[in-house]
Scaffold this active site. Structure first.
Site, PDB file in Angstrom:
ATOM      1  N   GLY A 263     -43.316  58.917  19.465  1.00 29.61           N
ATOM      2  CA  GLY A 263     -42.680  57.609  19.356  1.00 29.61           C
ATOM      3  C   GLY A 263     -41.755  57.603  18.154  1.00 29.61           C
ATOM      4  O   GLY A 263     -41.735  58.544  17.357  1.00 29.61           O
ATOM      5  N   GLY A 265     -40.267  55.976  14.523  1.00 33.03           N
ATOM      6  CA  GLY A 265     -40.852  55.315  13.367  1.00 33.03           C
ATOM      7  C   GLY A 265     -41.354  56.298  12.342  1.00 33.03           C
ATOM      8  O   GLY A 265     -41.263  57.510  12.510  1.00 33.03           O
ATOM      9  N   VAL A 267     -44.320  57.132  11.139  1.00 33.34           N
ATOM     10  CA  VAL A 267     -45.451  58.036  11.345  1.00 33.34           C
ATOM     11  C   VAL A 267     -45.013  59.222  12.199  1.00 33.34           C
ATOM     12  O   VAL A 267     -45.262  60.387  11.856  1.00 33.34           O
ATOM     13  CB  VAL A 267     -46.637  57.307  12.016  1.00 33.34           C
ATOM     14  CG1 VAL A 267     -47.773  58.275  12.252  1.00 33.34           C
ATOM     15  CG2 VAL A 267     -47.100  56.146  11.161  1.00 33.34           C
ATOM     16  N   GLU A 288     -38.760  60.694  24.590  1.00 39.96           N
ATOM     17  CA  GLU A 288     -37.767  59.664  24.939  1.00 39.96           C
ATOM     18  C   GLU A 288     -36.558  59.728  24.036  1.00 39.96           C
ATOM     19  O   GLU A 288     -35.448  59.420  24.442  1.00 39.96           O
ATOM     20  CB  GLU A 288     -38.389  58.280  24.758  1.00 39.96           C
ATOM     21  CG  GLU A 288     -39.539  58.031  25.653  1.00 39.96           C
ATOM     22  CD  GLU A 288     -40.330  56.842  25.182  1.00 39.96           C
ATOM     23  OE1 GLU A 288     -40.620  55.994  26.013  1.00 39.96           O
ATOM     24  OE2 GLU A 288     -40.637  56.741  23.986  1.00 39.96           O
ATOM     25  N   ASN A 378     -42.557  44.497  19.699  1.00 35.92           N
ATOM     26  CA  ASN A 378     -41.406  45.156  20.324  1.00 35.92           C
ATOM     27  C   ASN A 378     -41.548  45.279  21.842  1.00 35.92           C
ATOM     28  O   ASN A 378     -40.630  44.989  22.582  1.00 35.92           O
ATOM     29  CB  ASN A 378     -41.232  46.566  19.760  1.00 35.92           C
ATOM     30  CG  ASN A 378     -41.039  46.553  18.258  1.00 35.92           C
ATOM     31  OD1 ASN A 378     -40.421  45.645  17.712  1.00 35.92           O
ATOM     32  ND2 ASN A 378     -41.591  47.546  17.582  1.00 35.92           N
ATOM     33  N   GLY A 382     -42.327  53.393  25.984  1.00 34.89           N
ATOM     34  CA  GLY A 382     -42.782  54.491  26.844  1.00 34.89           C
ATOM     35  C   GLY A 382     -44.195  54.924  26.545  1.00 34.89           C
ATOM     36  O   GLY A 382     -44.688  55.890  27.148  1.00 34.89           O
TER      37      GLY A 382
HETATM   38  N1  COA Z   1     -51.664  40.372  11.932  1.00 33.70           N
HETATM   39  C1  COA Z   1     -50.505  40.377  11.236  1.00 33.70           C
HETATM   40  N2  COA Z   1     -49.778  41.490  11.047  1.00 33.70           N
HETATM   41  C2  COA Z   1     -50.264  42.638  11.566  1.00 33.70           C
HETATM   42  C3  COA Z   1     -51.470  42.700  12.281  1.00 33.70           C
HETATM   43  C4  COA Z   1     -52.178  41.497  12.455  1.00 33.70           C
HETATM   44  N3  COA Z   1     -53.334  41.457  13.133  1.00 33.70           N
HETATM   45  N4  COA Z   1     -51.672  43.972  12.671  1.00 33.70           N
HETATM   46  C5  COA Z   1     -50.624  44.683  12.219  1.00 33.70           C
HETATM   47  N5  COA Z   1     -49.784  43.872  11.551  1.00 33.70           N
HETATM   48  C6  COA Z   1     -48.524  44.223  10.911  1.00 33.70           C
HETATM   49  C7  COA Z   1     -48.642  45.302   9.889  1.00 33.70           C
HETATM   50  O1  COA Z   1     -49.124  44.803   8.657  1.00 33.70           O
HETATM   51  C8  COA Z   1     -47.210  45.772   9.786  1.00 33.70           C
HETATM   52  O2  COA Z   1     -46.446  44.826   9.074  1.00 33.70           O
HETATM   53  P1  COA Z   1     -45.192  45.242   8.151  1.00 33.70           P
HETATM   54  O3  COA Z   1     -44.175  45.839   9.102  1.00 33.70           O
HETATM   55  O4  COA Z   1     -44.733  43.951   7.557  1.00 33.70           O
HETATM   56  O5  COA Z   1     -45.751  46.234   7.174  1.00 33.70           O
HETATM   57  C9  COA Z   1     -46.764  45.681  11.257  1.00 33.70           C
HETATM   58  O6  COA Z   1     -47.647  44.775  11.913  1.00 33.70           O
HETATM   59  C10 COA Z   1     -46.883  47.019  11.986  1.00 33.70           C
HETATM   60  O7  COA Z   1     -46.102  47.876  11.352  1.00 33.70           O
HETATM   61  P2  COA Z   1     -46.498  49.377  11.035  1.00 33.70           P
HETATM   62  O8  COA Z   1     -47.973  49.547  10.985  1.00 33.70           O
HETATM   63  O9  COA Z   1     -45.715  49.773   9.844  1.00 33.70           O
HETATM   64  O10 COA Z   1     -46.056  50.111  12.324  1.00 33.70           O
HETATM   65  P3  COA Z   1     -44.681  50.671  12.818  1.00 33.70           P
HETATM   66  O11 COA Z   1     -43.494  50.100  12.158  1.00 33.70           O
HETATM   67  O12 COA Z   1     -44.851  52.127  12.789  1.00 33.70           O
HETATM   68  O13 COA Z   1     -44.664  50.148  14.338  1.00 33.70           O
HETATM   69  C11 COA Z   1     -45.522  49.575  16.479  1.00 33.70           C
HETATM   70  C12 COA Z   1     -45.806  50.148  15.102  1.00 33.70           C
HETATM   71  C13 COA Z   1     -46.786  49.686  17.306  1.00 33.70           C
HETATM   72  C14 COA Z   1     -45.107  48.127  16.380  1.00 33.70           C
HETATM   73  C15 COA Z   1     -44.356  50.404  17.118  1.00 33.70           C
HETATM   74  O14 COA Z   1     -44.661  51.761  17.089  1.00 33.70           O
HETATM   75  C16 COA Z   1     -44.114  50.005  18.559  1.00 33.70           C
HETATM   76  O15 COA Z   1     -43.393  49.053  18.827  1.00 33.70           O
HETATM   77  N6  COA Z   1     -44.768  50.706  19.513  1.00 33.70           N
HETATM   78  C17 COA Z   1     -44.681  50.382  20.921  1.00 33.70           C
HETATM   79  C18 COA Z   1     -43.567  51.112  21.578  1.00 33.70           C
HETATM   80  C19 COA Z   1     -43.843  52.569  21.681  1.00 33.70           C
HETATM   81  O16 COA Z   1     -44.905  53.068  21.378  1.00 33.70           O
HETATM   82  N7  COA Z   1     -42.874  53.298  22.172  1.00 33.70           N
HETATM   83  C20 COA Z   1     -43.079  54.681  22.483  1.00 33.70           C
HETATM   84  C21 COA Z   1     -42.183  55.586  21.841  1.00 33.70           C
HETATM   85  S1  COA Z   1     -40.568  55.028  21.459  1.00 33.70           S
END
Ligand code: COA
Length: 501
Positions: A263, A265, A267, A288, A378, A382
């Protein structure tokens, strides 16, 4: 004019202004546009439409490949031009309109939008807007930095508008592999057996009669925001690399692993960057998005081939690639997203899927989309296409965030995108839980022992123990299952009163 960009002479008469092109789009129309992870998107017509919607009633259904660049989704949301939006977005302004209930957002598996359109489960497309590097003599369109859903949009829409982008090098021509498997009941197999298989054509076929206008642009893709690895992402990457090393030493994988999907980002970037200084070799991707790390791994001699639906890189890499894409020509291919994410191909090749979770629970159910179960972030993207069909389905997240007031490992996820059945490995900065072959109670033990932040471990253990006293295959204390989320909403932290911040 533009002889080298529009090879079919009669189509050169169809060059029109951006506003003229946008005027083909009327209120309530269904519009399909190019664009996948901000790459190869419409850079002019949609923005002109957003401008028009400020002064006239105009609302459309917008279907894309995935996210758009140029802040286009924000512009459209700000001028209230969207009725419906699918299948993915990452824009904070649009996110607000979705979560307020103004925009009806349909969050699709990225391989499925084309299925829904082809099978007439969605309203039919009025207009497609597709960015092109060149229009060929037969009228077919050479896409730019993404293929996304463009090939099917061109086939299914009544009218097509092409944005010929002069800033895209002509050396992009030949990079794409456009394969369309046809419709039921006569659909063909997808004959891809390795990431480097080329099974289609290099341009998107389109009936030239359907092209109603060609717009000339010269705007670069919006860059990816690359966040450098930090302590947590480095820890996650190192747990995962250790795991892969173990798999190799136990004979389940070779040093070339299997095709990787990652994915986007911070990580994913940290994990892929971690391969640079590892013993792994001859790596491939069937993913992707091609990101900075893909090209860094190629330059380091670690990665030999990468297949995806788009190239989304930082400014620095964008400049390099647009100048010298030839250097990678025999190592990369861009495909339609229903092919890059096709379950059939992912399963055949044994792809290793690495995706990011917002949160997961003690049994391994994963929430990738909804903050505290209600607010769309978001979309599933995928991740599900890969998780269900992967050789190994891996999800990563930080154990806790926001000064540890939020635990990402919970008694029960507040929304489920990936069920426990589709999840093999969970990784946080705290450690890795290998869930293969484990029943729910065993999964919970592995997750609590390895993945939870220490501030939350005792309480999660207590939850699980009390749940087990009540019994069941997947024990829960239902009245407490969401108490961590409700505590966060009422007190600003998931921690119980008395546990230090
Ligand atoms: N309440 C409030 N905030 C919450 C929460 C909750 N219960 N759980 C998580 N969060 C917040 C985190 O604190 C973090 O906030 P910040 O951005 O202000 O720090 C945010 O949600 C998640 O961000 P992070 O952990 O930094 O993750 P990320 O930026 O790496 O994104 C996804 C993670 C899951 C949102 C992102 O990978 C995604 O959209 N995935 C779905 C799509 C996908 O997997 N595509 C496949 C490949 S492209």
């Amino acid at each position: 004019m533009y002889e080298d960009r529009i090879l079919r002479a009669d189509l050169r008469d169809k060059i029109i202004s951006v506003d003229e092109a946008a005027s083909f789009i009327k209120d309530q129309m269904v519009v399909g546009t190019s664009g996948f992870t901000k790459a190869g998107d419409s850079k002019a017509v949609l923005l002109a439409l957003a401008q028009r919607a400020k002064t006239e009633p105009l609302k459309i259904t917008l279907i894309t490949g995935a996210s758009l660049g140029q802040d286009t989704d924000a512009a459209l949301a700000n001028s209230h031009a969207l009725n419906r939006r699918m299948p993915f977005q990452v824009d904070p302004v649009l996110r607000k309109s979705i979560n307020s209930g103004e925009v009806m957002f349909m969050d699709h598996h990225l391989c499925e939008t084309v299925e829904l359109l082809q099978n007439q489960h969605l309203p039919s497309l009025d207009i497609a807007v597709i960015e092109a590097a060149r229009i060929e003599e037969d009228g077919s369109i050479v896409p730019t930095t993404s293929v996304g859903n463009s090939a099917h949009f061109a086939a299914l829409a009544d009218k097509v508008i092409v944005e010929v982008n002069l800033s895209m090098p002509l050396s992009l021509c030949g990079l794409h592999d456009v394969f369309m498997a046809g419709v039921y009941p006569d659909r063909s197999i997808i004959p891809i057996t390795s990431p480097s298989s080329r099974v289609g054509r290099t341009s998107i076929p389109v009936d030239p009669e359907k092209i109603v206008g060609i717009v000339i642009t010269s705007v670069k893709d919006s860059p990816a925001q690359i966040v450098p690895p930090d302590e947590k992402t480095t820890a996650i990457a190192s747990h995962l690399l250790e795991f892969f090393n173990r798999e190799v030493s136990q004979g389940r994988l070779k040093k070339s692993l299997l095709p990787l999907q990652a994915g986007i980002g911070k990580v994913a970037n940290a994990v892929l960057s971690g391969f640079i200084n590892s013993d792994f070799e001859n790596l491939t991707m069937y993913s992707e998005v091609l990101q900075d790390s893909t090209f860094e791994l190629m330059d380091a001699g670690k990665m030999i081939y990468a297949s995806a639906s788009s190239i989304t890189v930082s400014d620095e890499w964008y400049t390099k690639l647009m100048k010298d894409i030839d250097k990678y020509r025999d190592k990369i291919v861009l495909r339609p997203q229903n092919i890059s994410n096709a379950p059939e191909v992912i399963r055949r090749m044994g792809v290793i899927g690495i995706n990011t979770a917002i949160e997961f629970d003690i049994y391994g159910n994963v929430n990738s989309t909804h903050i505290s179960g209600t607010k769309m972030m978001n979309g599933i993207g995928g991740s599900g296409d890969f998780a269900r069909n992967a050789f190994l389905s891996i999800f990563v997240t930080q154990a806790a965030s926001k000064n540890n007031s939020i635990s990402h490992v919970l008694p029960m996820v507040s929304h489920v995108d990936h069920t426990e059945h589709d999840v093999d490995i969970l990784v946080t900065d705290q450690g890795l839980a290998d869930l293969r072959g484990l029943a729910p109670r065993e999964r919970a033990k592995a997750i609590i022992a390895n993945c939870v932040h220490p501030d939350y471990r005792e309480e999660l253990q207590s939850y699980f123990d009390r749940a087990c006293e009540r019994g069941g295959h997947t024990p829960h204390v239902l009245e407490e299952a969401f108490s961590w989320h409700t505590r966060l909403a009422t007190t600003g932290t998931m921690k119980k009163a008395g546990v230090s911040a």
